[in-house]
Write an enzyme that holds these catalytic residues in place. Structure first.
Site, mmCIF file in Angstrom:
data_model
loop_
_atom_site.group_PDB
_atom_site.id
_atom_site.type_symbol
_atom_site.label_atom_id
_atom_site.label_comp_id
_atom_site.label_asym_id
_atom_site.label_seq_id
_atom_site.Cartn_x
_atom_site.Cartn_y
_atom_site.Cartn_z
ATOM 1 N N PHE A 12 -38.002 -16.780 -49.732
ATOM 2 C CA PHE A 12 -37.379 -17.507 -48.624
ATOM 3 C C PHE A 12 -37.731 -16.797 -47.305
ATOM 4 O O PHE A 12 -36.862 -16.437 -46.520
ATOM 5 C CB PHE A 12 -35.853 -17.574 -48.794
ATOM 6 N N ASN A 19 -39.463 -12.976 -40.751
ATOM 7 C CA ASN A 19 -38.508 -12.039 -40.154
ATOM 8 C C ASN A 19 -38.459 -10.711 -40.901
ATOM 9 O O ASN A 19 -38.386 -9.639 -40.282
ATOM 10 C CB ASN A 19 -37.122 -12.690 -40.140
ATOM 11 N N CYS A 27 -25.937 -15.458 -46.898
ATOM 12 C CA CYS A 27 -25.050 -16.058 -45.897
ATOM 13 C C CYS A 27 -23.904 -16.823 -46.555
ATOM 14 O O CYS A 27 -23.194 -17.570 -45.893
ATOM 15 C CB CYS A 27 -25.831 -16.971 -44.953
#
Length: 478
Positions: free
Chosen positions: A319, A324, A434
């Protein structure tokens, strides 16, 4: 509390007052009646004695709103926003502004540990110190609704009212960057002056930051969703607004995300920096990036330290999004593979890698890195083997979690013959989450079926004053 409340307490039967025991993630106080009935009380905090009115009732629980407090919690604070509260028209964007910021983190830590145990039957061997950052002006991404309210003769821009489909009449928003908060009223005036004021339902905000890591606000991208073509006069109004407000870039969106385009070419590119790794990440305003750049920088650093990547290791970033974590990993590892479900993000990640690949002062050239697009919610053991063995994994899924990935790894743990073909499971997995409930579900698979130990877990306060829980967990092969 006040003398009037103390008098009210003396006049009322004691069974009308309840002792609040804890706080749930919707910032509701949790109490029990004498008969065992659970009561959820909005506005109440742990250890307070409160009175409330009931607005919802089921067989085994009630829900209400606090009306009186006999004894205030020492952790109750004055909210930092005038639009927060239980009053009519209150903004529903935040839930915990009445609770001390450190206590908010403790609530989220408890939620993480409770989810891991109750849903996954997993207890981390070590609890990480929470990652915290600024409590205000941290939100660099937001989706702001826009409504022209004819009866009020005004345009509203912001978040919805608490438990309502109506927009809050927001004049400021202290969780947005100060420059953006100061812009809310001018934006309302701008949209109100436009011919398209009835057909512009949304403004999506995406802010860049300074690549040097100083926290200075960079470009302020405002994506205006418009249902009909804009007139020349409206385009001129948008350009005039941008010229008066430093850093503002207008982007227009006529239909889906693929239609987003910059109104005026030129200017500073939209980007954020990861200075610890010598990386700058350009992005488009509709790309997924973390809401809180201050915490993101610290989170990436902690994740890489926990993963403990060595120069001779191959790493897979599941993912991976824009890269990032992938690009910082490439500054440490021998080889990195980034896997993402979106072809568009894979292309953007590849561009970001090529842009950042050359060596910079204090950092070697990035290691060999490739990106592939794949449906990560339909992973199988055979697909895992096809991606090759990796020494370590970084997993950063959306709210749905990484069930298929964890399940495929658990299945492979039972298939010893695959190991003889050269494939081996990663020695360590760092999982950034998250959603504590899907993390707990996946942790249960990794620990009880895939042969891992949960060695570390902790919360990341990415969204102060909200109920959102970001967390990080480490799994080591037993």
């Amino acid at each position: 509390m006040t003398e009037s409340i103390e008098k009210k307490e003396a006049q009322r039967p004691r069974d009308e007052w309840l002792q609040v025991e804890s706080l749930d993630l919707d910032a509701q106080g949790v109490a029990h009646k004498a008969d065992g009935m659970v009561v959820f009380i909005e506005g109440a905090l742990p250890f307070e004695e409160v009175q409330f009115n009931v607005h919802r009732k089921k067989n085994n629980w009630e829900q209400g709103t606090v009306t009186a407090i006999a004894r205030e919690s020492s952790q109750r604070v004055r909210p930092g926003c005038p639009h927060f509260g239980l009053h009519a028209g209150a903004c529903g964007g935040c839930k915990m502004q009445h609770l001390d910021a450190a206590a908010q983190v403790a609530v989220k830590q408890r939620s993480l540990e409770d989810n891991l145990w109750h849903l996954g039957k997993v207890r981390p061997e070590n609890v990480l110190r929470p990652l915290e950052g600024p409590s205000w002006h941290y939100r660099y991404r937001a989706r702001l609704s826009v409504r022209h309210v004819v009866k009020k003769g005004t345009v509203l821009i912001g978040f919805h009212e608490r438990k309502s489909r109506y927009l809050a009449d927001m004049k400021v928003c202290p969780v947005l960057p100060a420059q953006v908060s100061d812009m809310l009223m001018p934006l309302r005036e701008l949209i109100g002056s436009m011919d398209a004021r009835e057909t512009c339902p949304q403004i999506e905000l995406a802010c860049g930051d300074s690549p040097d890591g100083t926290g200075r606000l960079g470009v302020i991208a405002l994506v205006l969703r418009h249902l009909e073509p804009l007139t020349h006069a409206d385009v001129a109004r948008l350009k005039a607004f941008a010229s008066k407000n430093e850093g503002v870039q207008w982007w227009l969106q006529s239909k889906g995300p693929e239609t987003v385009k910059l109104l005026e070419e030129g200017g500073e590119p939209l980007a954020y920096g990861l200075p610890e790794f010598g990386v700058t990440m350009p992005f488009k305003p509709t790309d997924f990036t973390q809401v809180n750049p201050h915490i993101n920088r610290v989170l990436v650093g902690r994740a890489l330290r926990l993963l403990d990547v060595r120069p001779d290791e191959r790493v897979i970033d599941w993912f991976c999004g824009l890269g990032n974590f992938t690009l910082p990993l490439a500054s440490r590892a021998r080889e990195v593979l980034g896997i993402e479900g979106s072809d568009t993000l894979v292309a953007r990640a590849t561009d970001n890698y090529e842009r950042n690949r050359p060596a910079v002062p204090g950092r070697r050239a990035l290691a060999s890195t490739s990106f592939v697009a794949r449906n990560l919610f339909e992973m199988t053991p055979a697909m895992l083997v096809a991606d090759g063995a990796a020494d370590k994994w970084l997993v950063d899924p959306p709210r749905e979690g990484a069930f298929a990935l964890a399940k495929a790894l658990a299945d492979l743990h039972q298939q010893v013959e695959l190991h003889r073909g050269g494939w081996a499971p990663p020695k360590r997995i760092v999982y950034v989450s998250c959603n504590p409930s899907t993390l707990a579900r996946d942790a249960g698979l990794l620990v009880h079926q895939a042969g891992y130990r949960c060695t570390f877990a902790g919360v990341v306060n990415m969204f102060p004053h909200t109920s959102h829980v970001e967390s990080i967990a480490v799994f080591d092969l037993a």
